[in-house]
Scaffold this motif. Structure first.
Motif, PDB file in Angstrom:
ATOM      1  N   PHE A  49      31.399  47.753 -41.935  1.00  0.00           N
ATOM      2  CA  PHE A  49      31.004  48.507 -40.747  1.00  0.00           C
ATOM      3  C   PHE A  49      32.144  48.490 -39.741  1.00  0.00           C
ATOM      4  O   PHE A  49      32.932  47.549 -39.690  1.00  0.00           O
ATOM      5  CB  PHE A  49      29.752  47.886 -40.108  1.00  0.00           C
ATOM      6  N   PHE A  50      32.214  49.530 -38.916  1.00  0.00           N
ATOM      7  CA  PHE A  50      33.241  49.613 -37.882  1.00  0.00           C
ATOM      8  C   PHE A  50      32.595  49.596 -36.511  1.00  0.00           C
ATOM      9  O   PHE A  50      31.700  50.395 -36.236  1.00  0.00           O
ATOM     10  CB  PHE A  50      34.054  50.910 -38.030  1.00  0.00           C
ATOM     11  N   ALA A  51      33.055  48.678 -35.662  1.00  0.00           N
ATOM     12  CA  ALA A  51      32.620  48.658 -34.271  1.00  0.00           C
ATOM     13  C   ALA A  51      33.322  49.802 -33.546  1.00  0.00           C
ATOM     14  O   ALA A  51      34.319  50.335 -34.019  1.00  0.00           O
ATOM     15  CB  ALA A  51      32.982  47.317 -33.636  1.00  0.00           C
ATOM     16  N   LYS A  52      32.810  50.178 -32.381  1.00  0.00           N
ATOM     17  CA  LYS A  52      33.469  51.235 -31.602  1.00  0.00           C
ATOM     18  C   LYS A  52      34.900  50.859 -31.252  1.00  0.00           C
ATOM     19  O   LYS A  52      35.748  51.717 -31.076  1.00  0.00           O
ATOM     20  CB  LYS A  52      32.674  51.528 -30.339  1.00  0.00           C
ATOM     21  N   SER A  53      35.170  49.562 -31.171  1.00  0.00           N
ATOM     22  CA  SER A  53      36.519  49.077 -30.862  1.00  0.00           C
ATOM     23  C   SER A  53      37.464  49.224 -32.058  1.00  0.00           C
ATOM     24  O   SER A  53      38.660  49.022 -31.920  1.00  0.00           O
ATOM     25  CB  SER A  53      36.456  47.607 -30.452  1.00  0.00           C
ATOM     26  N   GLY A  54      36.906  49.534 -33.244  1.00  0.00           N
ATOM     27  CA  GLY A  54      37.710  49.647 -34.450  1.00  0.00           C
ATOM     28  C   GLY A  54      37.670  48.399 -35.310  1.00  0.00           C
ATOM     29  O   GLY A  54      38.188  48.392 -36.415  1.00  0.00           O
ATOM     30  N   ARG A  55      37.042  47.348 -34.808  1.00  0.00           N
ATOM     31  CA  ARG A  55      36.941  46.083 -35.557  1.00  0.00           C
ATOM     32  C   ARG A  55      36.003  46.257 -36.747  1.00  0.00           C
ATOM     33  O   ARG A  55      34.932  46.845 -36.628  1.00  0.00           O
ATOM     34  CB  ARG A  55      36.385  45.003 -34.616  1.00  0.00           C
ATOM     35  N   VAL A  56      36.393  45.747 -37.903  1.00  0.00           N
ATOM     36  CA  VAL A  56      35.569  45.821 -39.107  1.00  0.00           C
ATOM     37  C   VAL A  56      34.705  44.565 -39.174  1.00  0.00           C
ATOM     38  O   VAL A  56      35.170  43.463 -38.864  1.00  0.00           O
ATOM     39  CB  VAL A  56      36.455  45.925 -40.373  1.00  0.00           C
ATOM     40  N   PHE A  57      33.447  44.728 -39.574  1.00  0.00           N
ATOM     41  CA  PHE A  57      32.557  43.580 -39.681  1.00  0.00           C
ATOM     42  C   PHE A  57      31.526  43.785 -40.777  1.00  0.00           C
ATOM     43  O   PHE A  57      31.286  44.904 -41.218  1.00  0.00           O
ATOM     44  CB  PHE A  57      31.871  43.284 -38.336  1.00  0.00           C
ATOM     45  N   ASP A  58      30.951  42.668 -41.220  1.00  0.00           N
ATOM     46  CA  ASP A  58      29.851  42.659 -42.184  1.00  0.00           C
ATOM     47  C   ASP A  58      28.629  42.113 -41.476  1.00  0.00           C
ATOM     48  O   ASP A  58      28.744  41.364 -40.502  1.00  0.00           O
ATOM     49  CB  ASP A  58      30.170  41.738 -43.366  1.00  0.00           C
ATOM     50  N   ILE A  59      27.450  42.467 -41.984  1.00  0.00           N
ATOM     51  CA  ILE A  59      26.215  41.867 -41.468  1.00  0.00           C
ATOM     52  C   ILE A  59      25.396  41.336 -42.639  1.00  0.00           C
ATOM     53  O   ILE A  59      25.517  41.825 -43.764  1.00  0.00           O
ATOM     54  CB  ILE A  59      25.361  42.855 -40.639  1.00  0.00           C
ATOM     55  N   VAL A  60      24.594  40.328 -42.366  1.00  0.00           N
ATOM     56  CA  VAL A  60      23.612  39.829 -43.321  1.00  0.00           C
ATOM     57  C   VAL A  60      22.258  40.126 -42.700  1.00  0.00           C
ATOM     58  O   VAL A  60      21.983  39.701 -41.569  1.00  0.00           O
ATOM     59  CB  VAL A  60      23.778  38.319 -43.589  1.00  0.00           C
ATOM     60  N   ALA A  61      21.431  40.879 -43.420  1.00  0.00           N
ATOM     61  CA  ALA A  61      20.153  41.321 -42.869  1.00  0.00           C
ATOM     62  C   ALA A  61      19.058  41.279 -43.925  1.00  0.00           C
ATOM     63  O   ALA A  61      19.346  41.248 -45.132  1.00  0.00           O
ATOM     64  CB  ALA A  61      20.289  42.744 -42.328  1.00  0.00           C
ATOM     65  N   LYS A  62      17.817  41.281 -43.448  1.00  0.00           N
ATOM     66  CA  LYS A  62      16.655  41.414 -44.326  1.00  0.00           C
ATOM     67  C   LYS A  62      15.509  41.988 -43.509  1.00  0.00           C
ATOM     68  O   LYS A  62      15.512  41.898 -42.274  1.00  0.00           O
ATOM     69  CB  LYS A  62      16.266  40.090 -44.969  1.00  0.00           C
ATOM     70  N   ASP A  63      14.561  42.584 -44.187  1.00  0.00           N
ATOM     71  CA  ASP A  63      13.405  43.150 -43.497  1.00  0.00           C
ATOM     72  C   ASP A  63      12.297  42.114 -43.405  1.00  0.00           C
ATOM     73  O   ASP A  63      12.022  41.385 -44.370  1.00  0.00           O
ATOM     74  CB  ASP A  63      12.897  44.389 -44.233  1.00  0.00           C
ATOM     75  N   ILE A  64      11.688  42.045 -42.226  1.00  0.00           N
ATOM     76  CA  ILE A  64      10.523  41.197 -41.981  1.00  0.00           C
ATOM     77  C   ILE A  64       9.439  42.101 -41.405  1.00  0.00           C
ATOM     78  O   ILE A  64       9.728  43.251 -41.042  1.00  0.00           O
ATOM     79  CB  ILE A  64      10.876  40.030 -41.025  1.00  0.00           C
ATOM     80  N   PRO A  65       8.199  41.627 -41.305  1.00  0.00           N
ATOM     81  CA  PRO A  65       7.137  42.496 -40.791  1.00  0.00           C
ATOM     82  C   PRO A  65       7.426  43.102 -39.408  1.00  0.00           C
ATOM     83  O   PRO A  65       7.008  44.222 -39.123  1.00  0.00           O
ATOM     84  CB  PRO A  65       5.925  41.565 -40.739  1.00  0.00           C
ATOM     85  N   GLY A  66       8.199  42.403 -38.562  1.00  0.00           N
ATOM     86  CA  GLY A  66       8.483  42.908 -37.220  1.00  0.00           C
ATOM     87  C   GLY A  66       9.639  43.877 -37.133  1.00  0.00           C
ATOM     88  O   GLY A  66       9.886  44.478 -36.099  1.00  0.00           O
ATOM     89  N   GLY A  67      10.394  44.067 -38.215  1.00  0.00           N
ATOM     90  CA  GLY A  67      11.540  44.968 -38.204  1.00  0.00           C
ATOM     91  C   GLY A  67      12.639  44.475 -39.111  1.00  0.00           C
ATOM     92  O   GLY A  67      12.396  43.754 -40.072  1.00  0.00           O
ATOM     93  N   ARG A  68      13.869  44.833 -38.779  1.00  0.00           N
ATOM     94  CA  ARG A  68      15.027  44.397 -39.576  1.00  0.00           C
ATOM     95  C   ARG A  68      15.715  43.241 -38.858  1.00  0.00           C
ATOM     96  O   ARG A  68      16.167  43.390 -37.737  1.00  0.00           O
ATOM     97  CB  ARG A  68      15.985  45.582 -39.764  1.00  0.00           C
ATOM     98  N   LEU A  69      15.789  42.114 -39.529  1.00  0.00           N
ATOM     99  CA  LEU A  69      16.365  40.892 -38.959  1.00  0.00           C
ATOM    100  C   LEU A  69      17.837  40.800 -39.343  1.00  0.00           C
ATOM    101  O   LEU A  69      18.174  40.789 -40.528  1.00  0.00           O
ATOM    102  CB  LEU A  69      15.609  39.680 -39.484  1.00  0.00           C
ATOM    103  N   VAL A  70      18.714  40.740 -38.336  1.00  0.00           N
ATOM    104  CA  VAL A  70      20.145  40.525 -38.566  1.00  0.00           C
ATOM    105  C   VAL A  70      20.380  39.028 -38.444  1.00  0.00           C
ATOM    106  O   VAL A  70      20.225  38.450 -37.380  1.00  0.00           O
ATOM    107  CB  VAL A  70      21.014  41.313 -37.562  1.00  0.00           C
ATOM    108  N   ILE A  71      20.748  38.402 -39.549  1.00  0.00           N
ATOM    109  CA  ILE A  71      20.872  36.954 -39.625  1.00  0.00           C
ATOM    110  C   ILE A  71      22.234  36.489 -39.107  1.00  0.00           C
ATOM    111  O   ILE A  71      22.317  35.515 -38.378  1.00  0.00           O
ATOM    112  CB  ILE A  71      20.617  36.469 -41.064  1.00  0.00           C
TER     113      ILE A  71
END
Length: 76
Positions: A49-71
């Motif tokens: 993923f690219f931040a608006k600043s141009g920085r590249v990053f990864d995320i770890v996520a999963k779905d829970i009943p309340g929404g998408r959890l970014v770990i």
């Protein structure tokens, strides 16, 4: 398209203050996690993923009943 609620853990928010994640904002994370298609039943790493600043990053996520959890966020 319905926008999924994105929940960012305290751990992930703390990581944003680290130098490796410099210039990655909460908005960048919400856009990245909210744009992931389908359902994520187990914690999964999503790369390039690219931040608006141009920085590249990864995320770890999963779905829970309340929404998408970014770990965690991993800056490159």
């Amino acid at each position: 398209m319905i926008q999924m609620k994105v929940i960012i853990t305290e751990h992930a928010r703390k990581r944003l203050r680290d130098i490796r994640q410099d210039k990655i904002t909460v908005a960048d994370i919400v856009n990245a996690a909210g744009g992931l298609p389908g359902r994520i039943p187990t914690a999964t790493r999503f790369r390039g993923f690219f931040a608006k600043s141009g920085r590249v990053f990864d995320i770890v996520a999963k779905d829970i009943p309340g929404g998408r959890l970014v770990i965690t966020i991993i800056g490159k």
